[in-house]
Design a protein around this motif. Structure first.
Motif, mmCIF file in Angstrom:
data_model
loop_
_atom_site.group_PDB
_atom_site.id
_atom_site.type_symbol
_atom_site.label_atom_id
_atom_site.label_comp_id
_atom_site.label_asym_id
_atom_site.label_seq_id
_atom_site.Cartn_x
_atom_site.Cartn_y
_atom_site.Cartn_z
ATOM 1 N N ALA A 34 0.831 -1.208 0.000
ATOM 2 C CA ALA A 34 0.000 0.000 0.000
ATOM 3 C C ALA A 34 0.865 1.256 0.000
ATOM 4 C CB ALA A 34 -0.928 -0.019 1.209
ATOM 5 N N ARG A 35 1.941 1.236 0.782
ATOM 6 C CA ARG A 35 2.824 2.408 0.860
ATOM 7 C C ARG A 35 3.483 2.681 -0.488
ATOM 8 N NH1 ARG A 35 7.982 3.914 1.565
ATOM 9 N NH2 ARG A 35 8.788 1.775 1.428
ATOM 10 N N ARG A 36 3.988 1.646 -1.109
ATOM 11 C CA ARG A 36 4.669 1.832 -2.387
ATOM 12 C C ARG A 36 3.683 2.200 -3.502
ATOM 13 N NH1 ARG A 36 10.229 -0.806 -2.921
ATOM 14 N NH2 ARG A 36 10.830 -1.179 -0.757
ATOM 15 N N TYR A 37 2.498 1.630 -3.440
ATOM 16 C CA TYR A 37 1.455 1.985 -4.416
ATOM 17 C C TYR A 37 1.188 3.488 -4.370
ATOM 18 C CZ TYR A 37 -3.130 2.110 -6.713
ATOM 19 O OH TYR A 37 -4.189 2.397 -7.542
ATOM 20 N N ASP A 38 1.091 4.049 -3.173
ATOM 21 C CA ASP A 38 0.765 5.467 -3.016
ATOM 22 C C ASP A 38 1.881 6.375 -3.528
ATOM 23 O OD1 ASP A 38 -1.650 4.751 -1.906
ATOM 24 O OD2 ASP A 38 -0.987 4.997 0.163
ATOM 25 N N GLN A 39 3.084 5.826 -3.654
ATOM 26 C CA GLN A 39 4.215 6.618 -4.141
ATOM 27 C C GLN A 39 4.463 6.437 -5.637
ATOM 28 O OE1 GLN A 39 7.436 5.254 -1.659
ATOM 29 N NE2 GLN A 39 6.824 6.516 0.087
ATOM 30 N N ALA A 40 3.717 5.532 -6.260
ATOM 31 C CA ALA A 40 3.981 5.188 -7.661
ATOM 32 C C ALA A 40 2.886 5.725 -8.578
ATOM 33 C CB ALA A 40 4.075 3.671 -7.807
ATOM 34 N N ASP A 41 3.225 5.864 -9.843
ATOM 35 C CA ASP A 41 2.245 6.211 -10.872
ATOM 36 C C ASP A 41 1.865 4.944 -11.639
ATOM 37 O OD1 ASP A 41 2.335 8.963 -10.282
ATOM 38 O OD2 ASP A 41 4.141 9.202 -11.520
ATOM 39 N N ASN A 42 0.598 4.889 -12.064
ATOM 40 C CA ASN A 42 0.117 3.771 -12.894
ATOM 41 C C ASN A 42 0.446 2.413 -12.273
ATOM 42 O OD1 ASN A 42 -0.771 5.624 -14.869
ATOM 43 N ND2 ASN A 42 1.270 5.661 -15.791
ATOM 44 N N ALA A 43 0.075 2.271 -10.991
ATOM 45 C CA ALA A 43 0.377 1.037 -10.277
ATOM 46 C C ALA A 43 -0.850 0.136 -10.180
ATOM 47 C CB ALA A 43 0.899 1.355 -8.871
#
Length: 356
Positions: A272-281
């Motif tokens: 969830a943390r990395r998703y929130d920092q990524a684009d088009n995830a």
């Protein structure tokens, strides 16, 4: 973004013909047509219980070469020969099958199990990537069995996708990768298993699993009296090591976006943390964890490792349709069918794994 043409890329010509066929009671005429294409040295995609195969006459070196060209497949990646009856095995191998092989045939043929034997001179070196061994399977799918029978030859058939891409479990998946590269696709609907066959090497003292699948190492041990798992199942091949089985290459089964696998008790939070920092995830998660991701973009992989086995490739292909640049996927325990799931996932991720 990843993907693209392989080293033996070929130009796209006219559209591939797709013929729908009842997988439980296949009509003879479409299969006769497909068998005629194979006998003439052409390629046909067809359903099996595992994934769709890209078939050629396995004893015709020129036809086998067309598989490598159509897929953009590296030349060091061996193929599997498919047979319909036990009587077709003897001409392809040296000597008699050992006791372990006979026990495995009795328990799991026809079915999603491939066995490796010393090869006879009848099998072209191109089909085995120059190895002195040959991988052989007897599929259980009615369309595949009848196609082999009518073709009158062992069918060499890797998965019917561009090399390195997720394996196809529907005819639509095949068309997505192979349209214009092959003349004919037999559409028998969704494949039941969803992962390629287990590959077991029977040339040593103990049956060795080179590629896990629906037939587990425990089932092989139960039938054959022993089994071991090759270290490359959950790790990359050593530098310069040639693959002894399909599916052993470092990166395989991969969508266009970058895949990262997450294992451990903190996987959901870290994804969830990395998703929130990524684009088009995109997140691939077990069904019970889907609600924990809130309104993030999530695809369910099913309730457990068995469900994940049949949904993983579909989910990876859906990631491309969604144009996902980052795919964050939960892991399962590498036990039973879960070993096959993790083998595919780790290669799709090029062994990019986050421990939480």
């Amino acid at each position: 973004m990843r993907g693209g043409p392989g080293p033996h890329d070929v130009p796209v010509t006219r559209r591939s013909e797709v013929v729908q066929i009842d997988p439980t009671d296949p009509p003879p005429e479409p299969i006769r047509r497909a068998a005629a294409v194979l006998r003439a040295g052409g390629l046909v995609a067809f359903p099996t219980e595992t994934v769709y195969g890209l078939g050629a006459d396995g004893l015709n070196e020129g036809a086998v070469e067309k598989i490598f060209q159509a897929k953009g497949r590296p030349g060091d990646n061996p193929l599997i020969l498919h047979i319909a009856e036990l009587s077709e095995l003897a001409p392809l191998i040296l000597g008699e099958p050992n006791a372990a092989a006979k026990a495995l045939m009795a328990a799991h043929w026809p079915g999603p199990l491939t066995m490796i034997f010393p090869k006879s001179a009848l099998v072209p070196d191109r089909a085995t990537a120059g190895l002195p061994t040959v991988a052989i399977r007897m599929p259980s799918h009615p369309v595949a069995r009848e196609l082999i029978r009518l073709a009158g030859t062992p069918i060499a058939a890797p998965s019917a996708n561009r090399s390195g891409r997720p394996s196809p479990t529907t005819a639509a998946d095949v068309l997505e990768d192979m349209d214009g590269r092959i003349p004919l696709i037999l559409d028998g609907g969704q494949c039941e298993v969803g992962l390629e066959s287990t590959v077991v090497d029977l040339t040593g003292g103990v049956p060795r699993v080179l590629r896990p699948g629906f037939v587990t190492a425990a089932e092989i041990k139960s039938a054959a009296g022993g089994s071991e798992i090759d270290p490359a199942v959950l790790a990359p091949l050593s530098e310069g090591e040639a693959p002894r089985s399909p599916g052993m290459k470092y990166r395989h089964y991969a969508p266009m976006g970058e895949v990262t696998a997450f294992r451990g008790p903190g996987a959901v939070g870290e994804i969830a943390r990395r998703y929130d920092q990524a684009d088009n995830a995109l997140i691939l998660a077990l069904e019970e964890n889907v609600p924990r991701y809130g309104n993030r973009c999530v695809l369910s992989l099913g309730r457990d490792e068995s469900a994940m086995a049949s949904t993983l490739f579909r989910a990876l292909r859906e990631a491309d349709r969604l144009k996902a640049e980052h795919i964050f996927c939960e892991c399962v325990e590498p036990e039973g069918v879960g070993l096959a799931v993790m083998n595919r996932l780790l290669r799709a991720a090029a062994f990019n794994v986050i421990d939480t």
